[in-house]
Design an enzyme around this catalytic site. Sequence first.
Site, PDB file in Angstrom:
ATOM      1  N   CYS A 231      -4.135   3.059  -4.774  1.00 37.91           N
ATOM      2  CA  CYS A 231      -3.300   4.007  -3.695  1.00 37.91           C
ATOM      3  C   CYS A 231      -2.269   4.715  -4.366  1.00 37.91           C
ATOM      4  O   CYS A 231      -2.079   5.671  -4.009  1.00 37.91           O
ATOM      5  CB  CYS A 231      -2.819   2.720  -2.607  1.00 37.91           C
ATOM      6  SG  CYS A 231      -1.969   1.479  -3.184  1.00 37.91           S
TER       7      CYS A 231
ATOM      8  N   HIS B 141       0.957  -1.158   0.092  1.00 37.53           N
ATOM      9  CA  HIS B 141      -0.003  -0.115   0.193  1.00 37.53           C
ATOM     10  C   HIS B 141       0.876   1.224  -0.021  1.00 37.53           C
ATOM     11  O   HIS B 141       1.866   1.237   0.356  1.00 37.53           O
ATOM     12  CB  HIS B 141      -0.828  -0.123   1.326  1.00 37.53           C
ATOM     13  CG  HIS B 141      -1.876   1.395   1.252  1.00 37.53           C
ATOM     14  ND1 HIS B 141      -2.596   1.503   0.299  1.00 37.53           N
ATOM     15  CD2 HIS B 141      -2.067   2.157   2.284  1.00 37.53           C
ATOM     16  CE1 HIS B 141      -3.492   2.635   0.666  1.00 37.53           C
ATOM     17  NE2 HIS B 141      -2.917   2.943   2.020  1.00 37.53           N
TER      18      HIS B 141
ATOM     19  N   ASP C 178      -3.516   9.083   3.459  1.00 29.52           N
ATOM     20  CA  ASP C 178      -3.484   7.950   3.268  1.00 29.52           C
ATOM     21  C   ASP C 178      -5.037   7.572   2.485  1.00 29.52           C
ATOM     22  O   ASP C 178      -5.818   7.703   3.416  1.00 29.52           O
ATOM     23  CB  ASP C 178      -3.351   7.091   4.585  1.00 29.52           C
ATOM     24  CG  ASP C 178      -3.314   5.473   4.072  1.00 29.52           C
ATOM     25  OD1 ASP C 178      -4.044   4.951   3.293  1.00 29.52           O
ATOM     26  OD2 ASP C 178      -2.803   4.945   4.957  1.00 29.52           O
TER      27      ASP C 178
END
Length: 250
Positions: free
Chosen positions: A181, A95, A118
């Site tokens: 991501c 990620h 994030d």
Amino acid sequence: MDPEAVELAYSDMKCLEPEEYLKSPVINFYLEYLKKSRPRRDLYMFNTYFYSKLENALSTLGNRDSQFSKLRRWCRNVDIFTKSYLILPINETMHWSLIIVCMPTKGADSGPMMLHLDSLGLHNSQNIFDIVASYLGEEWRNLRKDSSYDIPFSRTIWKRLSRNIKGEKIEVPRQQNEYDCGIFMLYYIDKFIQQAPERLTKESLGMFGRKWFNHEEASQLREGIRTRLFDLFQSAKEDDGPSEPEWQSF
């Protein structure tokens, strides 16, 4: 060769296909593209490999000074404390997220502020803050050895810098799938470069938020990067002859 050139294989473009996770070579290519297309001298951008090197330096037993001396080669001739912002891509557990370190002005009464962005909220912000703060602290201790060093902000803050580094977890638009991501991290960087003031304070954090941009805007960046890279490989193919180039530096 340009020391900031990124070497890419044609096969690296596979990660830009739908539902694929972005990989470091493509991310680093786009970071270099942003440096050239949206230049800001007040900002320093680390590549995707720096954070893992930093984690390794902190976890290796032995002489920490020696480990950090090697780490400094990654940003040779750059005084990170004179920059307004440090951009640091984070990769953990498949990620991507982002740290932006905001340095204070000369007259500020607070120290550096670390922002964590994030797109899924998966990373442990405090753990990342601790690692990045350790890096800033080591660089601070190294510079304190130089009595002639021109301190870039308040001496009161500088004297106890390690105690004056704060972290903020930032609310941002979230990805709507499992695989974007890296795309969102790059879009955060692009939007920030365009919108950030000369110096960012805690009062300026309102620029972020879940409505900072529409998540569809970020997802469209995948095709934009793919098109740009495809055009570059096609140009390289025309320049080099009929055989398809396996590798190119951009």
